[in-house]
Motif scaffolding. Sequence first.
Motif, PDB file in Angstrom:
ATOM      1  N   SER A  63       0.726  -1.012  -0.030  1.00 12.60           N
ATOM      2  CA  SER A  63       0.024   0.017  -0.039  1.00 12.60           C
ATOM      3  C   SER A  63       0.993   1.173  -0.034  1.00 12.60           C
ATOM      4  CB  SER A  63      -0.899  -0.040   1.143  1.00 12.60           C
ATOM      5  OG  SER A  63      -1.733   1.050   1.230  1.00 12.60           O
ATOM      6  N   ALA A  83      -5.713   6.814  -0.544  1.00 14.32           N
ATOM      7  CA  ALA A  83      -5.282   5.478  -0.746  1.00 14.32           C
ATOM      8  C   ALA A  83      -5.145   4.489   0.180  1.00 14.32           C
ATOM      9  CB  ALA A  83      -3.734   5.741  -1.602  1.00 14.32           C
ATOM     10  N   ASP A 107      -8.686   2.954   0.391  1.00 18.41           N
ATOM     11  CA  ASP A 107      -9.048   2.239  -0.612  1.00 18.41           C
ATOM     12  C   ASP A 107      -8.284   0.809  -0.167  1.00 18.41           C
ATOM     13  OD1 ASP A 107     -10.135   4.205  -1.741  1.00 18.41           O
ATOM     14  OD2 ASP A 107      -8.575   4.297  -3.466  1.00 18.41           O
ATOM     15  N   SER A 108      -6.884   0.716   0.464  1.00 16.72           N
ATOM     16  CA  SER A 108      -6.464  -0.366   0.664  1.00 16.72           C
ATOM     17  C   SER A 108      -7.219  -1.372   1.776  1.00 16.72           C
ATOM     18  CB  SER A 108      -4.782  -0.112   1.124  1.00 16.72           C
ATOM     19  OG  SER A 108      -4.263   0.486   0.129  1.00 16.72           O
ATOM     20  N   ASN A 119      -1.195  -1.102  -4.457  1.00 11.68           N
ATOM     21  CA  ASN A 119      -1.972  -0.047  -4.347  1.00 11.68           C
ATOM     22  C   ASN A 119      -1.101   1.323  -4.651  1.00 11.68           C
ATOM     23  OD1 ASN A 119      -3.918   2.057  -4.243  1.00 11.68           O
ATOM     24  ND2 ASN A 119      -4.471   1.657  -2.375  1.00 11.68           N
ATOM     25  N   THR A 174      -3.521  -1.164  -8.669  1.00 11.06           N
ATOM     26  CA  THR A 174      -4.681  -0.513  -8.406  1.00 11.06           C
ATOM     27  C   THR A 174      -4.175   0.819  -8.135  1.00 11.06           C
ATOM     28  OG1 THR A 174      -6.809  -0.121  -7.170  1.00 11.06           O
ATOM     29  CG2 THR A 174      -5.117  -1.058  -6.216  1.00 11.06           C
ATOM     30  N   GLY A 175      -4.864   1.825  -7.714  1.00  4.51           N
ATOM     31  CA  GLY A 175      -4.545   3.174  -7.214  1.00  4.51           C
ATOM     32  C   GLY A 175      -4.409   4.249  -8.177  1.00  4.51           C
ATOM     33  N   PRO A 205      -8.159   4.057  -9.030  1.00  9.14           N
ATOM     34  CA  PRO A 205      -8.273   4.194  -7.407  1.00  9.14           C
ATOM     35  C   PRO A 205      -9.771   3.834  -7.046  1.00  9.14           C
ATOM     36  CG  PRO A 205      -8.082   6.482  -8.350  1.00  9.14           C
ATOM     37  CD  PRO A 205      -7.715   5.625  -9.678  1.00  9.14           C
TER      38      PRO A 205
END
Length: 456
Positions: free
Chosen positions: A19, A25, A28-29, A56, A85-86, A110
């Motif tokens: 992460s 962010a 999100d993680s 991420n 991702t991200g 994201p």
Amino acid sequence: MTPPLIRRPTEAPRVGFVSLGCPKALVDSEQILTQLRAEGYAISPSYQGADVVVVNTCGFIDAAVAESLDAIGEALHENGKVIVTGCLGAKEGGEFVRHAHPRVLAVTGPHATHEVMSAVHAHLPKPHDPFVDLVPPQGIKLTPRHYAYLKISEGCNHRCTFCIIPSMRGDLVSRPIGDILAEAERLLHAGVRELLVVSQDTSAYGVDVRYRTGFWEGRPIKTRIVELAAALAALGRTHGAWVRLHYVYPYPHVDDIVPLMTSDSTAGGLLPYLDVPFQHASPRILKLMKRPAAPEKVLDRVRAWRSVQPDITLRSTFIVGFPGETDAEFDELLAFVEAARLDRVGCFAYSAVEGAAANALPGAVPESVKEERRERLMATQAKISAARLRAKVGRELDVLIDSVDGDRAMARTTADAPEIDGVVHVSNAEGAQAGAFARVRVTSSDAHDLHADRAA
Ligand code: SF4
């Protein structure tokens, strides 16, 4: 490359997680990790123990892009099965990452828990019998158990010329107010002692849904930051927990939030703390930056907030060396910093971000001048910060203990957000517990931190 893990059929499939990036962010993680655990996946602490790795990423500045690309490369080298991702994943619709690392299994942008889970399912089938009840009610948190980030919206309606976040995260999408308050309550029930409210533009919460009426505990409540702050303040008081607001732009309605702040931190509630990213003080530069909120009378607003909450802590960030910034405009900024006497200041030398509109502006400031201006601003602020902290010596303050090591503890006052502000170094802290509040007596200070003894 490390050979893939041989797993017995009865073991849960294992996902590694890297992460990177900002608190948004991180949230999100946490959501992805929570979903993974809810579906029965195990989280692997090592590349070698993982069946697949999720990275991420962050794409805010060039250094973050390089760090993210390195992290993807390392995960590919150490494990071989990587889902990205991200923010960086959103760049060029995923092509940027695919071009640098063609072997990645999938790329999402994201705030894409659903897409990440689909990619995980495609490469590592869901276990047959998910251990849903193993997931704690507050979800999986990457922060220490006693504080948690609470994301209230995603994206941003502004188009600041130095920023590419809206192109990566899209326009503002506010979460339903009932969902946010339910998540806050779950976190508080689970023992969280401090909620950190984050978003790209906290003051704008609800603009996208025209402040529509939502529901909380069967009662109507407007999707608006003032109402949300009041409801979170009430939850904080009920649970004896702190609530801290980040990324608050100085729109006029922020004046209605300041009176909601508590002057008794032992009782919990909304902290007298505002993180307001001013970025500059010259009206011309702010216009070039296309910053939200009118720059006029900012000093008057700061004074008005302090007259309502004398103990309010004001934190801000500034950019120096923006294209076209003259010596006089920098002096204007410096004069603002001297007059505003903010408690906490971060300062960045302007650095071009690929895709940002500001790159096309004339009058690039030489690196040496940018750095010299940054150092001057930080030296000015260091004196202000030191003086403001010195004024606390001899006072008794409430702190939240973050960690304990023998007879010493690291703690924070209401003026210190985790990770970005100062800390309190507490001595004679035997028996103190991380996540508990304590009363300390400040014995000395420096430019950023306080030193204290535990009060009897
Ligand atoms: S307000 Fe400006 S700096 Fe902040 S996310 Fe939006 S565009 Fe970027």
